[in-house]
Design a protein around this motif. Structure first.
Motif, PDB file in Angstrom:
ATOM      1  N   GLN A 203       0.935  -1.150   0.022  1.00 29.67           N
ATOM      2  CA  GLN A 203       0.058  -0.083   0.058  1.00 29.67           C
ATOM      3  C   GLN A 203       0.836   1.278   0.117  1.00 29.67           C
ATOM      4  OE1 GLN A 203      -2.358  -1.210   3.428  1.00 29.67           O
ATOM      5  NE2 GLN A 203      -4.154  -1.554   2.134  1.00 29.67           N
ATOM      6  N   LYS A 204       1.874   1.275   0.786  1.00 31.91           N
ATOM      7  CA  LYS A 204       2.679   2.191   0.706  1.00 31.91           C
ATOM      8  C   LYS A 204       3.402   2.603  -0.537  1.00 31.91           C
ATOM      9  CE  LYS A 204       3.892   2.361   5.730  1.00 31.91           C
ATOM     10  NZ  LYS A 204       4.833   2.106   6.825  1.00 31.91           N
ATOM     11  N   ALA A 205       3.937   1.302  -1.245  1.00 33.57           N
ATOM     12  CA  ALA A 205       4.839   1.467  -2.500  1.00 33.57           C
ATOM     13  C   ALA A 205       3.611   1.996  -3.535  1.00 33.57           C
ATOM     14  CB  ALA A 205       4.983  -0.036  -2.855  1.00 33.57           C
ATOM     15  N   GLN A 206       2.492   1.582  -3.480  1.00 31.77           N
ATOM     16  CA  GLN A 206       1.524   2.040  -4.345  1.00 31.77           C
ATOM     17  C   GLN A 206       1.211   3.725  -4.323  1.00 31.77           C
ATOM     18  OE1 GLN A 206      -1.547  -1.248  -5.847  1.00 31.77           O
ATOM     19  NE2 GLN A 206      -2.251  -0.148  -4.144  1.00 31.77           N
ATOM     20  N   GLU A 207       1.095   4.246  -3.147  1.00 30.48           N
ATOM     21  CA  GLU A 207       0.975   5.786  -2.911  1.00 30.48           C
ATOM     22  C   GLU A 207       2.329   6.189  -3.353  1.00 30.48           C
ATOM     23  OE1 GLU A 207      -1.483   7.519  -1.950  1.00 30.48           O
ATOM     24  OE2 GLU A 207      -2.601   5.511  -2.222  1.00 30.48           O
ATOM     25  N   ALA A 208       3.545   5.737  -3.368  1.00 30.48           N
ATOM     26  CA  ALA A 208       4.958   6.417  -3.558  1.00 30.48           C
ATOM     27  C   ALA A 208       4.598   6.316  -5.296  1.00 30.48           C
ATOM     28  CB  ALA A 208       5.874   5.638  -3.236  1.00 30.48           C
ATOM     29  N   ALA A 209       4.003   5.378  -5.796  1.00 25.67           N
ATOM     30  CA  ALA A 209       3.968   5.116  -7.117  1.00 25.67           C
ATOM     31  C   ALA A 209       3.131   6.220  -7.803  1.00 25.67           C
ATOM     32  CB  ALA A 209       3.774   3.780  -7.640  1.00 25.67           C
ATOM     33  N   ARG A 210       2.001   6.536  -7.102  1.00 25.79           N
ATOM     34  CA  ARG A 210       1.002   7.666  -7.563  1.00 25.79           C
ATOM     35  C   ARG A 210       1.662   9.091  -7.393  1.00 25.79           C
ATOM     36  NH1 ARG A 210      -2.870   4.326  -4.493  1.00 25.79           N
ATOM     37  NH2 ARG A 210      -4.254   3.242  -5.970  1.00 25.79           N
ATOM     38  N   ARG A 211       2.639   9.240  -6.536  1.00 30.36           N
ATOM     39  CA  ARG A 211       3.249  10.587  -6.659  1.00 30.36           C
ATOM     40  C   ARG A 211       4.393  10.686  -7.656  1.00 30.36           C
ATOM     41  NH1 ARG A 211       3.112   9.344  -0.912  1.00 30.36           N
ATOM     42  NH2 ARG A 211       4.999   8.452  -0.824  1.00 30.36           N
ATOM     43  N   ALA A 212       4.796   9.378  -7.841  1.00 26.79           N
ATOM     44  CA  ALA A 212       6.003   9.470  -8.908  1.00 26.79           C
ATOM     45  C   ALA A 212       5.155   9.775 -10.028  1.00 26.79           C
ATOM     46  CB  ALA A 212       6.746   8.256  -8.849  1.00 26.79           C
ATOM     47  N   ASN A 213       4.060   9.016 -10.548  1.00 24.08           N
ATOM     48  CA  ASN A 213       3.304   9.231 -11.685  1.00 24.08           C
ATOM     49  C   ASN A 213       4.007   8.995 -13.153  1.00 24.08           C
ATOM     50  OD1 ASN A 213       1.168   9.695 -13.355  1.00 24.08           O
ATOM     51  ND2 ASN A 213       0.915  11.755 -12.781  1.00 24.08           N
ATOM     52  N   THR A 214       4.358   7.821 -13.175  1.00 27.20           N
ATOM     53  CA  THR A 214       5.351   7.508 -14.394  1.00 27.20           C
ATOM     54  C   THR A 214       5.208   6.344 -14.849  1.00 27.20           C
ATOM     55  OG1 THR A 214       7.644   7.661 -15.587  1.00 27.20           O
ATOM     56  CG2 THR A 214       7.477   7.029 -13.137  1.00 27.20           C
ATOM     57  N   ILE A 215       5.507   5.734 -16.311  1.00 34.16           N
ATOM     58  CA  ILE A 215       5.357   4.720 -16.762  1.00 34.16           C
ATOM     59  C   ILE A 215       6.565   4.440 -17.561  1.00 34.16           C
ATOM     60  CG2 ILE A 215       2.843   4.434 -17.105  1.00 34.16           C
ATOM     61  CD1 ILE A 215       3.491   4.749 -20.182  1.00 34.16           C
ATOM     62  N   GLU A 216       7.587   5.245 -17.185  1.00 35.73           N
ATOM     63  CA  GLU A 216       8.929   5.110 -17.645  1.00 35.73           C
ATOM     64  C   GLU A 216       9.617   4.006 -16.870  1.00 35.73           C
ATOM     65  OE1 GLU A 216       9.918   6.356 -20.429  1.00 35.73           O
ATOM     66  OE2 GLU A 216       8.302   7.478 -20.587  1.00 35.73           O
ATOM     67  N   GLU A 217      10.321   3.100 -17.734  1.00 32.98           N
ATOM     68  CA  GLU A 217      11.300   2.201 -16.989  1.00 32.98           C
ATOM     69  C   GLU A 217      12.479   2.227 -17.700  1.00 32.98           C
ATOM     70  OE1 GLU A 217       8.445  -0.955 -14.640  1.00 32.98           O
ATOM     71  OE2 GLU A 217       8.370  -1.188 -16.822  1.00 32.98           O
ATOM     72  N   GLU A 218      13.551   1.882 -16.991  1.00 36.12           N
ATOM     73  CA  GLU A 218      14.627   1.608 -17.589  1.00 36.12           C
ATOM     74  C   GLU A 218      14.873   0.104 -18.211  1.00 36.12           C
ATOM     75  OE1 GLU A 218      17.448   3.680 -18.005  1.00 36.12           O
ATOM     76  OE2 GLU A 218      16.246   5.333 -16.884  1.00 36.12           O
ATOM     77  N   ASP A 219      15.610   0.163 -19.346  1.00 38.17           N
ATOM     78  CA  ASP A 219      15.530  -1.334 -20.087  1.00 38.17           C
ATOM     79  C   ASP A 219      16.074  -2.511 -19.061  1.00 38.17           C
ATOM     80  OD1 ASP A 219      14.026  -0.213 -22.093  1.00 38.17           O
ATOM     81  OD2 ASP A 219      16.106  -0.025 -23.354  1.00 38.17           O
ATOM     82  N   ALA A 220      17.278  -2.061 -18.469  1.00 40.45           N
ATOM     83  CA  ALA A 220      17.964  -2.977 -17.627  1.00 40.45           C
ATOM     84  C   ALA A 220      17.235  -3.356 -16.441  1.00 40.45           C
ATOM     85  CB  ALA A 220      19.394  -2.189 -17.229  1.00 40.45           C
ATOM     86  N   ASP A 221      16.140  -2.529 -16.029  1.00 36.25           N
ATOM     87  CA  ASP A 221      15.320  -2.977 -14.823  1.00 36.25           C
ATOM     88  C   ASP A 221      14.215  -3.765 -14.974  1.00 36.25           C
ATOM     89  OD1 ASP A 221      16.943  -1.390 -13.496  1.00 36.25           O
ATOM     90  OD2 ASP A 221      15.845   0.516 -13.767  1.00 36.25           O
TER      91      ASP A 221
END
Length: 215
Positions: free
Chosen positions: A115-133
């Motif tokens: 739940q905390k990780a989801q809230e942090a993701a909402r604040r970051a608001n991105t679908i960008e991911e590094e290819d290596a990740d």
């Protein structure tokens, strides 16, 4: 990321790997209605978040299937010791962002962490991911608005090798509650028997949570 390279000379599916890797669309997938009757009762009794409960079960099950932890890198196969999930999180404007979770913890600890990780993701608001990740990820999504019998997913070109696991809206059939769960994998790595093994492991994980015998 903790992975090892497989020896392609001794790999038992070497010919299958070459055959399916040559295809324009090398994916294999299916949708299965998974029984969540007791799990839903457990969810309601403990006021558990439905998506995160299913996500935990799916992640645990997928990690128990060796082939689901394998990826194609530079036309070779790497195998991870453990994989995380990358799932879509709905935003207020009707779009979504991505959130990464690790199931490597007891369920009762996973829920507040997620739940905390989801809230942090909402604040970051991105679908960008590094290819290596992205290699050590299971791609997770949901369609909670509809129950479906089949699903067509967008895939990149050239093909990737991350399993995609999606579920829809649960429905009642007789006295049971069923959840459509879709799996899409790269056939160069995964056969039908491995997908069937995933669904068996998913049933087992659901029973573990329901019976409070989680391992």
């Amino acid at each position: 990321m903790d992975y090892r390279y497989l020896d392609m000379e001794t790999y038992k599916r070497k010919d299958h790997f070459a055959y399916f890797s040559s295809m324009a669309y090398p994916y294999v997938g299916l949708t299965v209605n998974v029984d969540i009757t007791e799990l839903l009762t457990e969810k309601k009794g403990r006021n558990l978040p439905f998506f995160l409960t299913i996500c935990y079960c799916v992640s645990k099950a997928a990690n128990k299937v060796t082939e689901f932890r394998q990826r194609i890198l530079d036309n070779k196969i790497i195998e991870f010791a453990h994989c995380q999930t990358s799932h879509t999180v709905a935003l207020e404007d009707g779009t979504y962002c991505y959130c990464t979770l690790d199931d490597n913890r007891p369920f009762d600890e996973y829920i507040p962490y997620a739940q905390k990780a989801q809230e942090a993701a909402r604040r970051a608001n991105t679908i960008e991911e590094e290819d290596a990740d992205i290699y050590d990820k299971f791609f997770i999504s949901t369609l909670p608005w509809v129950s479906y019998t089949a699903l067509v997913q967008p895939v990149p070109a050239p093909a990737d090798s991350n399993p995609r696991i999606t579920w829809g809206k649960y429905f009642i059939q007789g006295e049971r509650v069923l959840l459509p769960v879709t799996v899409l994998c790269n056939h160069a790595l995964v056969d039908g028997i491995h997908i069937a093994d995933f669904y068996e492991k998913l049933d087992e994980q659901i029973r573990l949570l329901t019976n409070k015998q989680e391992k």
